[in-house]
Design a protein around this motif. Structure first.
Motif, PDB file in Angstrom:
ATOM      1  N   THR A  91      19.520  -7.268  10.872  1.00  0.00           N
ATOM      2  CA  THR A  91      18.009  -6.945  11.370  1.00  0.00           C
ATOM      3  C   THR A  91      18.412  -6.443  12.933  1.00  0.00           C
ATOM      4  O   THR A  91      19.362  -6.877  13.554  1.00  0.00           O
ATOM      5  CB  THR A  91      17.305  -8.376  11.261  1.00  0.00           C
ATOM      6  OG1 THR A  91      17.798  -9.240  12.174  1.00  0.00           O
ATOM      7  CG2 THR A  91      16.959  -8.601   9.710  1.00  0.00           C
ATOM      8  N   CYS A  92      17.377  -6.089  13.348  1.00  0.00           N
ATOM      9  CA  CYS A  92      17.060  -5.935  14.813  1.00  0.00           C
ATOM     10  C   CYS A  92      17.456  -7.362  15.587  1.00  0.00           C
ATOM     11  O   CYS A  92      17.083  -8.317  14.890  1.00  0.00           O
ATOM     12  CB  CYS A  92      15.686  -5.135  15.230  1.00  0.00           C
ATOM     13  SG  CYS A  92      15.284  -5.297  17.180  1.00  0.00           S
ATOM     14  N   ASN A  93      17.982  -7.161  16.801  1.00  0.00           N
ATOM     15  CA  ASN A  93      17.916  -8.462  17.151  1.00  0.00           C
ATOM     16  C   ASN A  93      16.840  -9.066  17.756  1.00  0.00           C
ATOM     17  O   ASN A  93      16.699 -10.391  18.247  1.00  0.00           O
ATOM     18  CB  ASN A  93      19.072  -8.423  18.600  1.00  0.00           C
ATOM     19  CG  ASN A  93      20.418  -8.036  18.263  1.00  0.00           C
ATOM     20  OD1 ASN A  93      20.791  -8.332  17.184  1.00  0.00           O
ATOM     21  ND2 ASN A  93      21.007  -7.435  19.057  1.00  0.00           N
ATOM     22  N   GLN A  94      15.765  -8.475  18.137  1.00  0.00           N
ATOM     23  CA  GLN A  94      14.172  -8.964  18.695  1.00  0.00           C
ATOM     24  C   GLN A  94      13.494  -8.823  17.726  1.00  0.00           C
ATOM     25  O   GLN A  94      12.295  -9.507  17.689  1.00  0.00           O
ATOM     26  CB  GLN A  94      14.135  -7.924  19.780  1.00  0.00           C
ATOM     27  CG  GLN A  94      14.874  -8.490  21.162  1.00  0.00           C
ATOM     28  CD  GLN A  94      15.425  -7.499  21.707  1.00  0.00           C
ATOM     29  OE1 GLN A  94      14.877  -6.403  22.084  1.00  0.00           O
ATOM     30  NE2 GLN A  94      16.968  -7.488  21.700  1.00  0.00           N
ATOM     31  N   CYS A  95      13.368  -7.893  16.746  1.00  0.00           N
ATOM     32  CA  CYS A  95      12.335  -8.011  15.524  1.00  0.00           C
ATOM     33  C   CYS A  95      12.787  -8.038  14.039  1.00  0.00           C
ATOM     34  O   CYS A  95      14.178  -8.174  13.922  1.00  0.00           O
ATOM     35  CB  CYS A  95      11.379  -6.845  15.851  1.00  0.00           C
ATOM     36  SG  CYS A  95      12.215  -5.243  15.130  1.00  0.00           S
ATOM     37  N   ALA A  96      11.853  -7.915  13.056  1.00  0.00           N
ATOM     38  CA  ALA A  96      12.506  -8.258  11.732  1.00  0.00           C
ATOM     39  C   ALA A  96      12.935  -7.171  11.274  1.00  0.00           C
ATOM     40  O   ALA A  96      13.078  -6.950   9.811  1.00  0.00           O
ATOM     41  CB  ALA A  96      11.328  -9.065  10.986  1.00  0.00           C
ATOM     42  N   TYR A 112      15.422   5.359  19.662  1.00  0.00           N
ATOM     43  CA  TYR A 112      13.976   5.171  19.959  1.00  0.00           C
ATOM     44  C   TYR A 112      13.362   3.841  19.563  1.00  0.00           C
ATOM     45  O   TYR A 112      12.524   3.346  20.160  1.00  0.00           O
ATOM     46  CB  TYR A 112      13.080   5.978  18.699  1.00  0.00           C
ATOM     47  CG  TYR A 112      13.562   5.996  17.375  1.00  0.00           C
ATOM     48  CD1 TYR A 112      13.049   4.589  16.786  1.00  0.00           C
ATOM     49  CD2 TYR A 112      14.366   6.603  16.790  1.00  0.00           C
ATOM     50  CE1 TYR A 112      13.580   4.604  15.451  1.00  0.00           C
ATOM     51  CE2 TYR A 112      14.796   6.458  15.428  1.00  0.00           C
ATOM     52  CZ  TYR A 112      14.282   5.547  14.930  1.00  0.00           C
ATOM     53  OH  TYR A 112      14.705   5.033  13.478  1.00  0.00           O
ATOM     54  N   HIS A 113      14.213   2.993  19.112  1.00  0.00           N
ATOM     55  CA  HIS A 113      13.704   1.815  18.668  1.00  0.00           C
ATOM     56  C   HIS A 113      13.498   0.820  20.166  1.00  0.00           C
ATOM     57  O   HIS A 113      12.619  -0.407  20.001  1.00  0.00           O
ATOM     58  CB  HIS A 113      14.579   0.971  17.670  1.00  0.00           C
ATOM     59  CG  HIS A 113      13.920  -0.274  17.187  1.00  0.00           C
ATOM     60  ND1 HIS A 113      12.809  -0.229  16.243  1.00  0.00           N
ATOM     61  CD2 HIS A 113      14.244  -1.698  17.394  1.00  0.00           C
ATOM     62  CE1 HIS A 113      12.326  -1.580  16.033  1.00  0.00           C
ATOM     63  NE2 HIS A 113      13.434  -2.374  16.792  1.00  0.00           N
ATOM     64  N   ARG A 114      14.326   0.953  20.840  1.00  0.00           N
ATOM     65  CA  ARG A 114      13.961   0.024  22.063  1.00  0.00           C
ATOM     66  C   ARG A 114      12.541   0.263  22.691  1.00  0.00           C
ATOM     67  O   ARG A 114      12.090  -0.827  23.132  1.00  0.00           O
ATOM     68  CB  ARG A 114      14.922   0.721  23.375  1.00  0.00           C
ATOM     69  CG  ARG A 114      14.974  -0.098  24.579  1.00  0.00           C
ATOM     70  CD  ARG A 114      16.170   0.117  25.571  1.00  0.00           C
ATOM     71  NE  ARG A 114      16.173   1.577  26.052  1.00  0.00           N
ATOM     72  CZ  ARG A 114      14.925   2.329  26.970  1.00  0.00           C
ATOM     73  NH1 ARG A 114      14.251   1.598  27.440  1.00  0.00           N
ATOM     74  NH2 ARG A 114      15.348   3.432  27.168  1.00  0.00           N
ATOM     75  N   LEU A 116       9.821   0.805  20.695  1.00  0.00           N
ATOM     76  CA  LEU A 116       8.972   0.714  19.493  1.00  0.00           C
ATOM     77  C   LEU A 116       9.156  -0.519  18.815  1.00  0.00           C
ATOM     78  O   LEU A 116       8.851  -0.876  17.769  1.00  0.00           O
ATOM     79  CB  LEU A 116       9.231   1.851  18.576  1.00  0.00           C
ATOM     80  CG  LEU A 116       9.065   3.464  19.073  1.00  0.00           C
ATOM     81  CD1 LEU A 116       9.096   4.306  17.792  1.00  0.00           C
ATOM     82  CD2 LEU A 116       7.408   3.177  19.471  1.00  0.00           C
ATOM     83  N   CYS A 117      10.225  -1.596  19.599  1.00  0.00           N
ATOM     84  CA  CYS A 117      10.422  -2.938  18.800  1.00  0.00           C
ATOM     85  C   CYS A 117       9.181  -3.739  19.029  1.00  0.00           C
ATOM     86  O   CYS A 117       8.613  -3.638  20.090  1.00  0.00           O
ATOM     87  CB  CYS A 117      11.552  -3.392  19.625  1.00  0.00           C
ATOM     88  SG  CYS A 117      12.388  -4.801  19.093  1.00  0.00           S
ATOM     89  N   TYR A 118       8.888  -4.280  18.033  1.00  0.00           N
ATOM     90  CA  TYR A 118       7.696  -5.133  18.164  1.00  0.00           C
ATOM     91  C   TYR A 118       7.441  -6.093  16.992  1.00  0.00           C
ATOM     92  O   TYR A 118       8.305  -6.134  16.018  1.00  0.00           O
ATOM     93  CB  TYR A 118       6.283  -4.270  18.046  1.00  0.00           C
ATOM     94  CG  TYR A 118       5.901  -3.842  16.581  1.00  0.00           C
ATOM     95  CD1 TYR A 118       6.690  -2.908  15.989  1.00  0.00           C
ATOM     96  CD2 TYR A 118       4.806  -4.377  16.215  1.00  0.00           C
ATOM     97  CE1 TYR A 118       6.313  -2.265  14.774  1.00  0.00           C
ATOM     98  CE2 TYR A 118       4.189  -3.731  14.865  1.00  0.00           C
ATOM     99  CZ  TYR A 118       5.078  -2.879  14.275  1.00  0.00           C
ATOM    100  OH  TYR A 118       4.634  -2.515  12.860  1.00  0.00           O
TER     101      TYR A 118
HETATM  102 ZN   LIG Z   1      13.297  -4.446  16.896  1.00  0.00          ZN
END
Ligand SMILES: [Zn+2]
Ligand SMILES: [Zn+2]
Ligand SMILES: [Zn+2]
Length: 382
Positions: A91-96, A112-114, A116-118
């Motif tokens: 998974t992303c380190n900050q979101c699921a 792009y995910h930096r 759009l991470c939420y």
């Molecule tokens: Zn993320």
């Protein structure tokens, strides 16, 4: 060295992809990853679990067919003929958000995910709000996705050279303001003007910056919507189909082959009863070379997704000689079988051009309608 080039064609079609060497039938012309890709919103909502970056399905063929057929005890033979690397899911380190591998996670974050991470459980987040609004406007069968547009904007804003990234995107736009509006009207339906404003407001809430401003004006946004509508290439992946293809490659006795063919037929029958025709993980992507390919109703090339992710492959359907234009069909197989009139009608509606391919030219004496079925369908459209 590449065996193709993008250049202006002699006809009115503008740019096209041309062979610079000979390709035999079945030869691979090119392979390419998209600039950005994205799974369709409803497809994701319906639990087609896929890597958020490359769209690789995150289930084994057996899990896939069990889910689609609602039969938890189906066992697939020869399951070792097809490798699924589910251990590398991360998974992303900050979101699921899920990825098939660390490589995809890192690429998504860098592309792009930096921005759009939420927190996907946050119902008030601007991305959740936009996605919900979009799903109310665009039902299955899905042809495009607002998140592809959002990822394009994030791709530009996050780039180390944003003006170059914006220029790359603008290469895909080559229409007038009126043509863009016509395409977006087709994409969104009758209330397109209201919906376009809503989508633009919601998109502006979640991404902004010096380099994306030009795409967030009414005209810029309309042009970007038209861009994803016409250049967004559909991507479909299916673990079950990958397994079926792998089984076809295995050497076995005639008896065994016959049995496995019957078994596969039955699987698809179960799946169809439960899940209809929506079997694939589906989305769309923006491909630089692939999108330079013009349409022909008698194409000499076709594209597919042989790796089970968003990497596209273009193959020769017949021998291609140096100097030949490489063309694919923008119509599906079924539409391609129809009369010149029906084909041209669909191309004009979805892509705003009149096809003058070899096949259309040779059929120019055909009447404008050829069958009752097509006539009544035409009526239903109008
Ligand atoms: Zn993320
Ligand atoms: Zn992946
Ligand atoms: Zn044609």
């Amino acid at each position: 060295m590449a065996g193709y080039e993008i250049r202006t064609s002699n006809s009115k079609k503008g740019k096209g992809l041309f062979a610079t060497k000979k390709y035999d039938q079945g030869a691979v012309i090119l392979e390419e990853d998209p600039l950005v890709s994205c799974q369709f919103a409803w497809n994701a909502a319906y639990r087609y679990l896929a890597c958020d970056y490359c769209m690789r399905p995150l289930e084994t063929p057996e899990q896939n067919v069990r889910r689609l057929a609602c039969k938890p005890d189906i066992v697939l033979p020869h399951s070792n003929c097809f490798e699924t690397n589910l251990e590398s899911i991360t998974t992303c380190n900050q979101c699921a958000v899920l990825y098939c591998s660390e490589m995809c996670r890192d690429r998504a974050y860098a592309t792009y995910h930096r921005l759009l991470c939420y927190d996907t459980s946050d119902a008030q987040h601007p991305i959740t709000v936009l996605l919900e609004a979009w799903k109310q406007m665009h039902y299955p069968p899905e042809t495009t996705n607002i998140m592809l547009l959002v990822r394009i904007l994030a791709y530009i804003e996050q780039s180390s050279n944003p003006s170059q990234a914006a220029a790359k995107i603008k290469q895909f736009c080559h229409r007038t303001v009126n043509e863009d509006a016509e395409l977006v009207h087709k994409l969104l339906g009758e209330q397109f003007a209201d919906q376009l404003n809503t989508l633009r407001d919601l998109t502006s809430n979640l991404i902004s910056g010096e380099h994306v401003q030009e795409f967030l004006t009414p005209e810029g946004f309309c042009s970007l919507m038209a861009l994803i509508g016409t250049n967004g290439q559909g991507i479909g992946t299916s673990p079950l189909a990958m397994w079926v293809n792998a089984v076809l490659e295995i050497t076995m006795s005639d008896d065994e082959r016959q049995q496995i063919d019957l078994f596969i037929d039955k699987l698809y029958q179960y799946v169809e009863e439960e899940s209809g025709t929506f079997l694939n993980t589906e989305g769309s992507g923006l491909f630089q070379l692939q999108s330079a390919c013009n349409h022909s109703c008698a194409p000499n090339a076709e594209s597919s997704f042989p790796y089970g992710n968003h990497r596209i492959q273009l193959k020769a359907l017949k021998p291609i000689l140096p100097g030949d234009e490489i063309c694919i069909s923008y119509l599906d197989d079924c539409a391609l079988q129809r009369s010149r009139h029906s084909r041209q009608k669909e191309l004009a509606q979805n892509y705003l051009f009149v096809c003058w391919c070899e096949r259309c030219s040779s059929q120019s004496s055909q009447p404008d309608c050829t069958s009752e079925e097509e006539m009544s369908e035409d009526d239903a459209d109008d």
